[in-house]
Design an enzyme around this catalytic site. Structure first.
Site, PDB file in Angstrom:
ATOM      1  CB  SER A 106      -0.968  -0.001   1.178  1.00 48.63           C
ATOM      2  OG  SER A 106      -0.278   0.189   2.387  1.00 48.63           O
TER       3      SER A 106
ATOM      4  CG  ASP B 232       5.876  -0.179   5.103  1.00 47.13           C
ATOM      5  OD1 ASP B 232       6.836  -0.406   5.860  1.00 47.13           O
ATOM      6  OD2 ASP B 232       4.885  -0.915   5.015  1.00 47.13           O
TER       7      ASP B 232
END
Lengths: 412, 412
Positions: B153, B220
């Site tokens: 994501s 991330d």
């Protein structure tokens, strides 16, 4: 003088702290109720016999030859504290010559003969009961596998020291209320020596160990003499005051290992990754210290269940830490896996890379589970024993003829 | 204005330090060259389309409806530094209403629509190229498995931020000499943004992540934007300056895991045995720090072999430490065992208890070995990919029609 003596002394297992102990961290070792039994009797033929059927050794000497050809040629030294010293180079050479053992011999079973002769002469000539060496027959039967890191030679040295000191009137056992942790003793009472006598036995046993092992740590003979558990750090041995008797399953994978190689392997990893291995060893120390606390709680409290849960977790963690430093082995993984089938928790004990493992058993672990685990382990080619740790140390079997705990072959 | 844009951004793996990072210890995360690709084009029909075929989502809105029914009803806030804030409760409600998504919806693929709409409106209304929102068609194809802890994501959010900023003239890529670590890029050159632009992309991507994940760490999106590797401690992210590109085999065991449950499990162990778990976490930190040093040596030196040996040892130790804290899993043991058959070294990455593992591959690891390992892993029901870590971050594919690295379906 007592003329017929049976004593037994336990083996040892390292419960927690193997390997980290090499780096000055705390280790906990405990007595293992697989015992070495020694039967000593004044011999009717006037000879001195050492009979070790387990290792195929039986030697006989006349007292006269020992008194004339060996004793006068030995240098029996003591250190500045009056403690007996191991044989000098010269004495060792003469002992080997006398026993017709190759001077380069390093096999334990042969060195046990030397150890016996030295202790016999040294203790014998200090006899308070008689002048001259006593004619005795000594027979040893052991439940301990040899060379498995379970302290079989220390248990032998302890028994030897005990019978020799008792035979010569230098240490005398008396009756004690039955101690916790000795499921094998005759019910109701245990014959033991006073603490002073035990320390004397331990001192001589350590001497015996030195002859067999070179540079022993003193853990094995101390645990075997005193029973229970000891805390070991930087060569300092202290007694774990509150050690409960705990049932275990001991497994010998029969995979030979070299302690020296494994210790060197860990050292190499430590040299290479000190920032990783340092904390790992620290974790092992924390774990050993914590286990001592848990044993204390279990000793004090009748409700031991929480203690068992904690010990199970500590055993799992310790086993993983030992894998982390690289001393695991597929055979040990196997033990862990096979016992986990019965929801039991195991770790290696000693040097690792094979060798032995122990599995914690709760007081209410059903027999069927234990038997199922043993069956699986034996099918995998391992030997196993249901026994206990934290058992009583060396003791005197006052009533050998009716003592069911003695091995059958002992009194032959 | 550029009317046809293709960008890609990598996933991420935690190389070392998972779990210990929760306790303020250092972790190292790296880009994973399984990439998310986004193709954005000015649409001819004047609509805005979000096409996510991987997760079965395709939504279309008219620019007019977005401009009239959504944009005026959104509170587009920024913090005291002028940084855009995540949607207010009210805005979130209106976004969900507009997109016809249940207000309680928590599935990522649906939240990705919200994230898109918010970023699109927020970035779009700041356009330097035009007034009004642009009619665009956005299509995403990803090589990353969803929900496997590989930052799929975040990679999507990064791509989204990059195309939106580029389309609206707020960030413009330029050509760079080919970077090390990007085996998939078109040969010769990589089109990338300036560091300032990258930081801008990262800021917006983080916002997108917040909408999808609630309280992301920022690891991330940072790794996906910047590529290479980052060091993470106490919410502070710093770039690992010297990160070589390293070939790995990434395995998804497909065993579902709950990060929350695993983190709670470790916390429970830490609460119970702080004297053991504290040093174990410290060992993990030492290991993460050491790995950064090794990466640095490997980056500097053409002779990387010693570095690979050390990484292999660190991977083994880390895997055992993760087992020690109880986040291993039989499926992960399986990965370790199957890859060990080819003398390869693996560890879990992420939360453990299933999920993913990575296996280090040396530059000279023969293809047959890799293929044999893949075969074994696939037969065990796992998915695996040969890819690399330390790859380049988000980049602009300047020549999509002749770029063999793009997934076929992207330009459909």
């Amino acid at each position: 003088m007592t003329t017929d003596i049976v004593v037994s002394a336990p083996g040892k297992v390292i419960l927690h702290g193997e390997h980290s102990v090499v780096y000055g961290k705390v280790a906990v070792a405990s007595s293992l109720n697989l015992r070495c039994f020694v039967h000593a009797a004044i011999s009717k033929d006037g000879d001195v016999t050492l009979d070790l059927p387990d290792v195929n050794i039986c030697r006989k000497w006349s007292v006269a030859s020992l008194e004339n050809n060996l004793l006068p040629r030995l240098e029996l030294c003591h250190d500045s504290h009056g403690h007996p010293s191991p044989p000098t180079e010269k004495s060792l050479h003469r002992l080997k010559q006398f026993a017709e053992i190759d001077t380069e011999e390093s096999e334990s079973r042969h060195l046990a003969i030397i150890s016996f002769l030295y202790l016999y002469c040294y203790i014998g000539q200090r006899s308070k009961e008689q002048s001259g060496l006593p004619p005795i027959h000594v027979r040893m039967i052991s439940q301990l596998p040899v060379g498995a890191g379970l302290g079989s030679s220390a248990a032998f040295s302890v028994c030897l020291a005990a019978v020799l000191l008792q035979l010569t009137g230098q240490a005398t056992p008396s009756v004690h209320p039955e101690e916790q942790g000795d499921s094998n003793s005759a019910k109701g009472a245990v014959w033991k020596w006073s603490l002073d006598d035990l320390l004397l036995i331990n001192k001589w046993a350590f001497l015996g160990e030195k002859i067999i092992h070179g540079h022993p740590s003193g853990i094995d003979n101390s645990v075997s003499t005193l029973g229970g558990a000891i805390r070991f750090q930087n060569k300092q041995i202290t007694t774990v005051e509150k050690m409960p008797s705990i049932k275990i399953l001991l497994t010998n994978t029969n995979v030979p290992r070299s302690t020296k190689t494994l210790v060197a392997y860990v050292k190499n990893k430590h040299d290479k990754f000190p920032e990783v291995m340092g904390p790992v060893l620290q974790a092992m120390e924390g774990l050993a210290e914590r286990s001592i606390k848990v044993y204390g709680h279990m000793f004090d409290r009748p409700d031991k269940w929480q203690g068992y849960s904690q010990l199970e977790e500590l055993i799992d963690i310790n086993q993983q830490l030992l894998n982390t430093i690289g001393v695991g082995h597929s055979s040990l993984d196997r033990v862990v896996k096979l016992t986990a089938r019965q929801a039991l928790h195991s770790k290696l004990t000693g040097a690792g890379g094979g060798g032995c493992a122990y599995t914690l058993l709760r007081p209410d672990t059903p027999d069927e589970k234990i038997q199922a685990a043993c069956k699986d382990l034996e099918e995998a080619g391992f030997d196993c024993w249901v026994t206990n740790v934290g058992a009583v140390g060396v003791y005197y079997h006052s009533n050998p003829d009716s003592d069911a705990s003695l091995p059958e072959r002992l009194l032959e």
